[in-house]
Every structure is written in C-alpha cells, then in structure tokens.
Enzyme design. Sequence first.
Site, mmCIF file in Angstrom:
data_model
loop_
_atom_site.group_PDB
_atom_site.id
_atom_site.type_symbol
_atom_site.label_atom_id
_atom_site.label_comp_id
_atom_site.label_asym_id
_atom_site.label_seq_id
_atom_site.Cartn_x
_atom_site.Cartn_y
_atom_site.Cartn_z
ATOM 1 N N THR A 33 0.512 -1.235 -0.341
ATOM 2 C CA THR A 33 0.112 -0.133 0.221
ATOM 3 C C THR A 33 1.082 1.162 0.306
ATOM 4 O O THR A 33 2.063 1.077 1.200
ATOM 5 C CB THR A 33 -0.568 -0.178 1.418
ATOM 6 O OG1 THR A 33 -1.674 -0.621 1.675
ATOM 7 C CG2 THR A 33 -1.910 1.042 1.641
ATOM 8 N N THR A 36 4.029 4.415 -3.932
ATOM 9 C CA THR A 36 5.065 3.794 -4.091
ATOM 10 C C THR A 36 4.839 1.894 -5.131
ATOM 11 O O THR A 36 4.886 1.247 -6.100
ATOM 12 C CB THR A 36 6.196 3.440 -4.135
ATOM 13 O OG1 THR A 36 6.908 4.239 -3.295
ATOM 14 C CG2 THR A 36 7.629 2.776 -4.686
ATOM 15 N N ASP A 89 6.319 -3.976 -1.399
ATOM 16 C CA ASP A 89 5.700 -3.414 -0.653
ATOM 17 C C ASP A 89 6.618 -2.085 -0.334
ATOM 18 O O ASP A 89 7.980 -2.307 -0.069
ATOM 19 C CB ASP A 89 4.623 -3.690 0.925
ATOM 20 C CG ASP A 89 4.293 -2.565 1.319
ATOM 21 O OD1 ASP A 89 3.594 -1.675 1.036
ATOM 22 O OD2 ASP A 89 3.344 -3.002 2.238
ATOM 23 N N ALA A 91 8.319 1.671 1.991
ATOM 24 C CA ALA A 91 7.971 1.756 3.162
ATOM 25 C C ALA A 91 8.616 3.456 3.379
ATOM 26 O O ALA A 91 8.628 4.337 2.776
ATOM 27 C CB ALA A 91 9.445 0.948 3.286
ATOM 28 N N ASP A 92 8.463 4.118 4.875
ATOM 29 C CA ASP A 92 8.726 4.706 4.889
ATOM 30 C C ASP A 92 10.537 5.512 5.458
ATOM 31 O O ASP A 92 10.498 6.626 5.215
ATOM 32 C CB ASP A 92 7.735 5.596 6.523
ATOM 33 C CG ASP A 92 6.736 5.316 6.234
ATOM 34 O OD1 ASP A 92 5.972 6.138 5.049
ATOM 35 O OD2 ASP A 92 5.750 4.706 6.947
ATOM 36 N N LYS A 102 7.762 0.976 8.732
ATOM 37 C CA LYS A 102 5.223 1.243 7.910
ATOM 38 C C LYS A 102 4.467 2.199 8.838
ATOM 39 O O LYS A 102 4.523 1.918 9.467
ATOM 40 C CB LYS A 102 5.597 -0.003 7.401
ATOM 41 C CG LYS A 102 7.376 -0.617 6.049
ATOM 42 C CD LYS A 102 6.192 -1.720 5.520
ATOM 43 C CE LYS A 102 5.408 -1.702 4.911
ATOM 44 N NZ LYS A 102 4.743 -0.846 3.804
ATOM 45 N N GLY A 104 2.713 4.802 7.545
ATOM 46 C CA GLY A 104 2.746 6.109 6.850
ATOM 47 C C GLY A 104 1.547 5.917 5.980
ATOM 48 O O GLY A 104 0.519 7.323 6.501
ATOM 49 N N GLY A 105 0.592 5.218 5.436
ATOM 50 C CA GLY A 105 -0.530 5.219 4.680
ATOM 51 C C GLY A 105 -1.555 4.653 6.136
ATOM 52 O O GLY A 105 -2.293 4.241 5.405
ATOM 53 N N GLU A 111 0.019 -5.243 6.170
ATOM 54 C CA GLU A 111 0.545 -5.185 6.090
ATOM 55 C C GLU A 111 1.993 -6.092 6.481
ATOM 56 O O GLU A 111 2.865 -6.873 5.350
ATOM 57 C CB GLU A 111 1.606 -3.855 5.768
ATOM 58 C CG GLU A 111 0.851 -3.350 4.028
ATOM 59 C CD GLU A 111 1.216 -1.824 4.257
ATOM 60 O OE1 GLU A 111 1.423 -0.959 3.498
ATOM 61 O OE2 GLU A 111 2.094 -0.588 5.293
HETATM 62 C C1 5RP Z 1 1.445 2.522 3.915
HETATM 63 C C2 5RP Z 1 3.360 2.399 4.340
HETATM 64 C C3 5RP Z 1 3.706 2.608 3.004
HETATM 65 O O1 5RP Z 1 4.562 1.592 2.208
HETATM 66 C C4 5RP Z 1 4.946 3.347 3.759
HETATM 67 O O2 5RP Z 1 4.021 4.877 3.843
HETATM 68 C C5 5RP Z 1 5.331 4.396 2.559
HETATM 69 O O3 5RP Z 1 4.255 5.006 1.196
HETATM 70 P P1 5RP Z 1 4.975 6.444 0.304
HETATM 71 O O4 5RP Z 1 5.044 4.673 -1.199
HETATM 72 O O5 5RP Z 1 4.108 6.205 -0.681
HETATM 73 O O6 5RP Z 1 5.536 6.634 0.308
HETATM 74 O O7 5RP Z 1 3.316 1.582 4.810
HETATM 75 O O8 5RP Z 1 0.907 1.909 5.469
#
Ligand code: 5RP
Length: 257
Positions: A33, A36, A89, A91-92, A102, A104-105, A111
Amino acid sequence: MSDDISPIEAAKSAAALRAAGYVKSGMKVGLGTGSTAAWLVKHLGKMVREDGLEIIGVPTSIRTAEQAREEGIPITTLDEARWLDLTIDGADEYDADLALIKGGGGALLHEKVVATASDRMIVIADESKFVDRLGAFPLPVEVLGFGMGTTRMLLEEMLEGLDVTGTKAVPRMAGDDLFVTDEGNHILDLHLGRIGNARQLSLVLNQVPGVVENGLFVDICDICITAFSDGRVELRDAHNGKVEKSEPENAFADLSD
Ligand code: 5RP
C-alpha cells in the site's frame, strides 16, 4: 521523457518496475500500500493485460484492492491464499539491516501480516527512505479504540525507559476525526527521533494490551530496491549484505499505459 511526472515519482516507478521483474506466472503475490506500491500494481497490471502474466494478488488494503481490480489483477484474501511466494511493498524508512518503519499510509497491520506470510519480502523505495538510524519518521502504532487514552499514556511512560530520544504519542487524524484503519482501529504516531534498538522496541510495544501492532518490520524484508532520481537503481540483500548498483537507466521508460 514524460513531462508530467516528477523525478521522485519516476524513481518510485523505476523501483517498482525492477521489483516486478521478480514476479513470475503462478505466483501468489502480496500487494503493498502507498504511492510506491501503487506503481507496482500499475506495472503488474500491464504485465497481466499485455504479457500474459498469471498471478493472484493479495492486497494489503482496501485501496490497493480497488486499484488491483481496476488494473485487471486477479485478487484473493490471505485466508484463501494461505501462504505467498512474494510480497512487494513500500516503506517510510529503512536502514542498512533492512529494518523498516511502515504505516505512513495506515495499512501497517495488514502489511505486516501479509509480509510475514510470504517466502520473501521486497521493499521498493526512493532514495529519501534510507536512514542511518530509524526514528525520524514517526513510528505508527495501531491501537484499539477502547481505552485509547490509557494506551497512549502507558506507551509514553514505557518509552521513557527505552533507547529513544522522544516519547510523544500523537493520535493520527483524518480531518477532525481520528484516522480509522481497515480493521476499524486507530493509529498513534510515536515521535521517537531516534530508535536505538528497533528489535527490542518492537517487542516491548506489542506487550501493551491496547496495542494491536506496530510499524517496525525487523527481519522481515529480504531485499530492498531503491531508485534514485537520476535513474540509478540500488539493490540491497539482507541475507548476504550485498549492495548491487546499476548505472543510470531511463527512469521514465515504461510509464506509458
Ligand atoms: C502504508 C505504508 C507505505 O508502504 C509507506 O507509507 C510508504 O508509502 P509511500 O510509498 O507512499 O512513500 O507503510 O501503510
């Protein structure tokens, strides 16, 4: 080069495209999610529609499930799939040991469940996500709504005794309301500044009864693919510590529909 895509989005797309190369017909694939991971779903959708790739995806969020359906990727639940070949997936933050922050979303719970039910996890990232030490990005912790204020107090007290530089736990908001996860829980973002021992912190956080799961992924990620805005792609393997660097490619290639 496409005009309407920023260098950072091009880097995310390039990392996702490289990771898509690990996906083979017959695989059950966890779909992450975030922005990316959305590039990954886009690339896999194209491979399914145009190249005959036959996979089953297990999305880690409602929004990824919607995107996968739109892209024509067959999806199922983790219960149906039971075990996955690969999860990809975002990552932040990630460090040199491929420990991650992880969530941020807001999808960290699904996940983590999906990634740990996979033979292999590949993280895709742009260059901004690599850190010497985890913790600048607030650590998301999914908590029950019941007694959330008490959980917050217990977490802040507990953090006082740990190797972190900050202890504030801030409820995540969505406008005027608390953010609600796909499981109907809420998120506390821990402003830790610097995490001295991610493994220990992850274990201790999950001891607090109101905590459902935390966003530290330790010993879960196998490979991290990082793309840079100049088109370079770097691949780090957690098992042999090897870092492979590739020369600049056209990071804007393959973005067309
Ligand atoms: C969602 C997450 C995302 O993988 C993480 O926030 C990275 O997001 P982005 O690719 O938009 O920077 O952990 O829960």
